[in-house]
Enzyme design. Structure first.
Site, PDB file in Angstrom:
ATOM      1  N   TYR A 185      17.963  28.943   9.561  1.00  0.00           N
ATOM      2  CA  TYR A 185      16.790  29.908   9.862  1.00  0.00           C
ATOM      3  C   TYR A 185      16.777  29.859  11.305  1.00  0.00           C
ATOM      4  O   TYR A 185      16.565  28.738  12.006  1.00  0.00           O
ATOM      5  CB  TYR A 185      15.579  28.963   9.109  1.00  0.00           C
ATOM      6  CG  TYR A 185      15.317  29.481   7.863  1.00  0.00           C
ATOM      7  CD1 TYR A 185      15.089  30.687   7.381  1.00  0.00           C
ATOM      8  CD2 TYR A 185      15.170  28.363   6.735  1.00  0.00           C
ATOM      9  CE1 TYR A 185      15.311  31.235   5.986  1.00  0.00           C
ATOM     10  CE2 TYR A 185      15.041  28.777   5.535  1.00  0.00           C
ATOM     11  CZ  TYR A 185      15.026  30.038   5.114  1.00  0.00           C
ATOM     12  OH  TYR A 185      14.836  30.211   3.802  1.00  0.00           O
ATOM     13  N   LYS A 207       0.849  -1.152   0.062  1.00  0.00           N
ATOM     14  CA  LYS A 207      -0.038  -0.143   0.073  1.00  0.00           C
ATOM     15  C   LYS A 207       0.820   1.229  -0.096  1.00  0.00           C
ATOM     16  O   LYS A 207       1.904   1.170   0.253  1.00  0.00           O
ATOM     17  CB  LYS A 207      -0.908  -0.022   1.094  1.00  0.00           C
ATOM     18  CG  LYS A 207      -0.197  -0.152   2.488  1.00  0.00           C
ATOM     19  CD  LYS A 207      -1.018  -0.316   3.594  1.00  0.00           C
ATOM     20  CE  LYS A 207      -0.338  -0.634   5.038  1.00  0.00           C
ATOM     21  NZ  LYS A 207      -1.100  -1.110   6.128  1.00  0.00           N
ATOM     22  N   MET A 254      13.871  23.946   3.045  1.00  0.00           N
ATOM     23  CA  MET A 254      13.107  23.282   1.902  1.00  0.00           C
ATOM     24  C   MET A 254      14.036  22.560   0.995  1.00  0.00           C
ATOM     25  O   MET A 254      13.757  21.253   0.716  1.00  0.00           O
ATOM     26  CB  MET A 254      12.231  24.376   1.026  1.00  0.00           C
ATOM     27  CG  MET A 254      11.309  23.440   0.059  1.00  0.00           C
ATOM     28  SD  MET A 254      10.475  24.687  -0.667  1.00  0.00           S
ATOM     29  CE  MET A 254       9.222  25.255   0.340  1.00  0.00           C
ATOM     30  N   ARG A 258     -10.189  -0.534  15.598  1.00  0.00           N
ATOM     31  CA  ARG A 258      -9.729   0.262  14.359  1.00  0.00           C
ATOM     32  C   ARG A 258     -11.016  -0.021  12.957  1.00  0.00           C
ATOM     33  O   ARG A 258     -11.726   0.742  12.679  1.00  0.00           O
ATOM     34  CB  ARG A 258      -8.492   0.197  14.017  1.00  0.00           C
ATOM     35  CG  ARG A 258      -8.069   1.536  12.756  1.00  0.00           C
ATOM     36  CD  ARG A 258      -6.781   1.516  12.352  1.00  0.00           C
ATOM     37  NE  ARG A 258      -6.226   0.208  11.729  1.00  0.00           N
ATOM     38  CZ  ARG A 258      -5.048  -0.066  11.232  1.00  0.00           C
ATOM     39  NH1 ARG A 258      -4.021   0.787  11.410  1.00  0.00           N
ATOM     40  NH2 ARG A 258      -4.878  -1.075  10.727  1.00  0.00           N
TER      41      ARG A 258
END
Ligand code: PLP
Length: 365
Positions: free
Chosen positions: A261, A35, A309, A131
């Site tokens: 940062y 999956k 990033m 669940r």
């Protein structure tokens, strides 16, 4: 040369890990769980590689299963959350998908779907995780309803464990006992013998009693341990994904100067800082703390300051012969994704699964 950030998928390691899983339960049928794009590893290449060696694949839903079929793999596929609408059942019949049934709503879809070939049903029983799954005391009613439908062929019984990865065995033992009790009652009352499926990777490794006709390993196939502590079995696994980049800048800074940062990391001595072309936009977790291990030329160094990033900064002051262009491993064979994940407040499962499209994937046979 293009930006050097990439993940390498070692398909030989994948085959090796499957053999480790098989060695634990030599007579079981293996349902390889693929999956979420094979836990971020690339479902087409992974299923093409594994299909000659496993009995079945498992994904969440029809859409994921169709990707595998379109990739040219015709191994049976189990839909772990079953169908979400009538159409799903019709597609499942057409493409040989097995379906989990975990609710009355799904039985209702099934009863109105127009199906030509009988479906393989995996009736999921809630043994304590709460669940997915039907309640134990309704199991006989479900089996009776299923047996009255022409659209239903074989019925298997399954359950899922909440904490098979933990050291304490009490809860999994309780789940095993509850499931066994339901199975025994059903078999006594119907006279039918059902094939069973319980084990994920952790249970397959730790619980001999959970190994059954059908086992469902996921994470271990990718060479990632489901446990916090290693053991003899997980030590045999080989990580399939390696996440690598290179140093693109190098500088010396004085004591008291800070990095990145928010200037959250400050040099306590004259330091050498390497800038590496990888950031949260490439799948490196922004939550990784200063001190997270990073391999530079195979040597351990520490993340310094916040993850950007596209870049991270690494304190390489204690390393020898560091230069721009040097190789950096973020995780892989020599640095486990679980170790990095623990510095980022998460688990290896999440880091490998959420790799973005942007990051190039290279497959090695
Ligand atoms: C994801 C999943 C698995 C595989 O679990 P791992 O911990 O990755 O081995 C097995 N069974 C079900 C129902 C799942 O959802």
């Amino acid at each position: 040369m293009s930006r050097p950030t990439e993940i390498t998928i070692d398909l030989a390691a994948l085959r090796h890990n499957l053999q480790v899983a098989k060695s634990l339960s030599p007579n079981a049928n293996i349902v390889a769980v693929v999956k979420a794009d094979a836990y971020g590893h690339g479902v087409i290449d992974v299923t093409n590689e594994l299909s000659p060696h496993v009995e079945m694949f498992a994904v969440s839903c029809v859409e994921e299963a169709m990707v595998i079929r379109r990739g040219g793999v015709d191994t049976p596929i189990l839909l772990l959350e079953g169908g979400f609408c009538e159409d799903d059942y019709e597609l499942a019949a057409e493409y040989q998908f097995h379906l989990v049934i975990h609710s009355q709503q799904q039985l209702d879809f099934l009863s109105v779907a127009k199906i030509k070939t009988p479906l393989n049903i995996w009736l999921k029983i809630d043994s304590g995780m709460h669940r997915l799954g039907i309640e134990a005391n309704t199991a006989l009613d479900y089996v009776n309803q299923l047996r009255n439908m022409e659209a239903v062929g074989a019925i298997k019984l399954m359950t899922h464990f909440a904490s098979a990865d933990e050291v304490n065995r009490d809860f999994t033992t309780k789940q095993l006992n509850r499931f066994t009790a339901v199975v025994n009652t059903l078999q006594a009352k119907t006279g039918e013998r059902f094939a069973l499926s319980m084990a994920n990777s952790a249970a397959l490794i730790q619980y001999a009693d959970a190994r059954a006709e059908w086992d469902r390993p996921g994470i271990m196939l990718y060479g990632v341990s489901p446990f916090e502590q290693n053991n003899d079995v997980v030590n045999q696994l080989t990580p399939v994904m390696s996440f690598t980049s290179k140093i693109i800048a190098l500088r010396n800074i004085d004591t008291g100067e800070s990095v990145g940062y928010g200037h959250t990391w400050t040099a306590t001595k004259p330091s050498t800082i390497a800038t590496v072309a990888v950031g949260y936009g490439d799948g490196y977790p922004r939550s990784a703390q200063s001190g997270t291990p990073v391999l530079v030329n195979g040597q351990r160094a520490k993340l310094a300051g916040r993850v950007s990033m596209d870049m991270i900064s690494v304190d390489v002051s204690d390393l020898k012969d560091v230069a721009v262009g040097n190789n950096v491993e973020l995780w892989g064979k020599r640095l486990s994704v679980n170790e990095v994940a623990s510095w980022a407040g998460t688990i290896g499962y999440e880091l490998v699964t959420r790799m973005p499209k942007r990051t190039k994937r290279r497959f090695e046979a």
